[in-house]
Design a protein around this motif. Structure first.
Motif, PDB file in Angstrom:
ATOM      1  N   LYS A 146       0.807  -1.204   0.000  1.00  0.00           N
ATOM      2  CA  LYS A 146       0.000   0.000   0.000  1.00  0.00           C
ATOM      3  C   LYS A 146       0.854   1.273   0.000  1.00  0.00           C
ATOM      4  O   LYS A 146       0.546   2.255   0.673  1.00  0.00           O
ATOM      5  CB  LYS A 146      -0.943   0.010   1.203  1.00  0.00           C
ATOM      6  N   GLY A 147       1.927   1.257  -0.767  1.00  0.00           N
ATOM      7  CA  GLY A 147       2.796   2.423  -0.881  1.00  0.00           C
ATOM      8  C   GLY A 147       3.877   2.515   0.171  1.00  0.00           C
ATOM      9  O   GLY A 147       4.814   3.301   0.032  1.00  0.00           O
ATOM     10  N   TRP A 148       3.785   1.708   1.238  1.00  0.00           N
ATOM     11  CA  TRP A 148       4.780   1.740   2.304  1.00  0.00           C
ATOM     12  C   TRP A 148       5.900   0.748   2.003  1.00  0.00           C
ATOM     13  O   TRP A 148       5.689  -0.314   1.431  1.00  0.00           O
ATOM     14  CB  TRP A 148       4.143   1.386   3.650  1.00  0.00           C
ATOM     15  N   ARG A 149       7.097   1.110   2.443  1.00  0.00           N
ATOM     16  CA  ARG A 149       8.253   0.209   2.316  1.00  0.00           C
ATOM     17  C   ARG A 149       9.051   0.285   3.612  1.00  0.00           C
ATOM     18  O   ARG A 149       9.422   1.374   4.050  1.00  0.00           O
ATOM     19  CB  ARG A 149       9.117   0.592   1.125  1.00  0.00           C
ATOM     20  N   TRP A 150       9.328  -0.859   4.189  1.00  0.00           N
ATOM     21  CA  TRP A 150       9.963  -0.938   5.505  1.00  0.00           C
ATOM     22  C   TRP A 150      11.166  -1.868   5.398  1.00  0.00           C
ATOM     23  O   TRP A 150      11.039  -2.998   4.942  1.00  0.00           O
ATOM     24  CB  TRP A 150       8.952  -1.458   6.514  1.00  0.00           C
ATOM     25  N   ASN A 151      12.334  -1.387   5.826  1.00  0.00           N
ATOM     26  CA  ASN A 151      13.560  -2.191   5.757  1.00  0.00           C
ATOM     27  C   ASN A 151      14.334  -2.024   7.056  1.00  0.00           C
ATOM     28  O   ASN A 151      14.683  -0.903   7.445  1.00  0.00           O
ATOM     29  CB  ASN A 151      14.420  -1.758   4.565  1.00  0.00           C
ATOM     30  N   VAL A 152      14.589  -3.127   7.731  1.00  0.00           N
ATOM     31  CA  VAL A 152      15.360  -3.119   8.980  1.00  0.00           C
ATOM     32  C   VAL A 152      16.464  -4.154   8.853  1.00  0.00           C
ATOM     33  O   VAL A 152      16.225  -5.295   8.452  1.00  0.00           O
ATOM     34  CB  VAL A 152      14.478  -3.434  10.200  1.00  0.00           C
ATOM     35  N   ASN A 153      17.671  -3.743   9.192  1.00  0.00           N
ATOM     36  CA  ASN A 153      18.818  -4.646   9.090  1.00  0.00           C
ATOM     37  C   ASN A 153      19.787  -4.316  10.219  1.00  0.00           C
ATOM     38  O   ASN A 153      19.894  -3.161  10.650  1.00  0.00           O
ATOM     39  CB  ASN A 153      19.512  -4.491   7.736  1.00  0.00           C
ATOM     40  N   SER A 154      20.486  -5.319  10.707  1.00  0.00           N
ATOM     41  CA  SER A 154      21.418  -5.085  11.811  1.00  0.00           C
ATOM     42  C   SER A 154      22.556  -6.092  11.744  1.00  0.00           C
ATOM     43  O   SER A 154      22.352  -7.246  11.358  1.00  0.00           O
ATOM     44  CB  SER A 154      20.705  -5.191  13.162  1.00  0.00           C
ATOM     45  N   THR A 155      23.751  -5.628  12.117  1.00  0.00           N
ATOM     46  CA  THR A 155      24.936  -6.479  12.180  1.00  0.00           C
ATOM     47  C   THR A 155      25.549  -6.366  13.561  1.00  0.00           C
ATOM     48  O   THR A 155      25.689  -5.259  14.093  1.00  0.00           O
ATOM     49  CB  THR A 155      25.976  -6.054  11.123  1.00  0.00           C
ATOM     50  N   LEU A 156      25.917  -7.507  14.140  1.00  0.00           N
ATOM     51  CA  LEU A 156      26.534  -7.521  15.462  1.00  0.00           C
ATOM     52  C   LEU A 156      27.685  -8.507  15.450  1.00  0.00           C
ATOM     53  O   LEU A 156      27.532  -9.657  15.013  1.00  0.00           O
ATOM     54  CB  LEU A 156      25.515  -7.916  16.533  1.00  0.00           C
TER      55      LEU A 156
END
Length: 265
Positions: free
Chosen positions: A4-14
């Motif tokens: 619906k037009g939204w774009r969500w990106n989460v990324n993490s490095t540890l």
């Protein structure tokens, strides 16, 4: 994740490591959220945040290689499905460095505005442009000269080729302003014949830069010149124009006789 037009990106490095007297903790979380409302017809605006933590400890003390930063960016961009792509962004960045057992307060602070775009949908022609402005503050610079705080860079690139691909051309034009470290040099004596310079003393026995020359006799060159960091920075401005034209006669004259056939080889 998108919909619906939204774009969500989460990324993490540890990453953690211990050994050889050093404990390492490396973390890099990243977050991006954007939205493309139908009313804007292909435009998308968003926010992304990126942090990095690179802590290297010997006992309880952070080593000089330790640093961390926080980076925040808001942006507005168009989809590349149209005839013209445009993108505009603002970025705020803080940098911290080792201060004993903990990180310092932000020593480097930058504000960056970037505008870029390209011309699409024109056969055999490509045009790209970018313009960047940066306000830069660095508390580590303590020399008497006021460091340059305003930087800019502009770049336009054009690529094109003829219908039968027998001629290609590329044009790049750049302008910029920044700073560079002021250069000083020291002359170090080496064995005869292994250097690049010869010292011709003016009689006072004190070597100065204008007394070193490249001798026409290599066996008399017994000094080398090495750069010495000064820690002082001077403002610089630059302009560059680069033009390349390539010819491929074989694409239109292949199989021809005479001078055309010779050039088509």
């Amino acid at each position: 994740i998108q919909g619906k037009g939204w774009r969500w990106n989460v990324n993490s490095t540890l990453l953690t490591s211990a050994g050889y007297g050093e404990d390492i903790l490396f973390a890099r979380p990243f977050f991006d959220l954007s939205y493309a409302p139908a009313a804007l017809k292909g435009w998308r605006f968003g926010l992304d945040m990126q942090n990095e933590w690179n802590a290297r400890r010997i006992s309880d003390t952070l080593s000089d290689q330790s640093f961390k930063y926080q980076q925040y960016k808001i942006y507005l961009q168009a989809h590349e499905n149209g005839k013209v792509y445009n993108g505009l962004s603002y970025m705020l960045r803080y940098e911290h460095y080792s201060a004993g057992e903990k990180f310092s307060n932000p020593l480097v602070r930058t504000h960056t505005v970037n505008y870029n775009g390209k011309l699409l949908g024109i056969q055999r022609h490509k045009l790209n442009w970018t313009l960047t402005y940066r306000y830069y503050e660095d508390d580590r610079i303590t020399n008497q000269n006021e460091p340059l705080k305003n930087y800019y860079l502009g770049r336009i690139r054009y690529d094109g080729y003829s219908k039968q691909n027998w001629i290609r051309w590329n044009t790049v034009y750049e302008i910029g302003a920044g700073q560079r470290e002021r250069s000083e040099f020291a002359f170090v004596q080496v064995q005869d014949g292994q250097g690049d310079y010869q010292w011709i003393d003016n009689g006072d026995g004190i070597p100065t830069e204008d007394e070193f020359f490249i001798s026409p006799f290599p066996d008399q060159n017994n000094f080398i010149r090495i750069p010495v960091p000064t820690g002082e920075f001077v403002p610089v401005q630059s302009t560059r124009l680069n033009q390349v034209i390539g010819l491929t006669p074989g694409s239109v004259w292949r199989g021809k006789k005479g001078i055309k056939g010779f050039l088509a080889r």
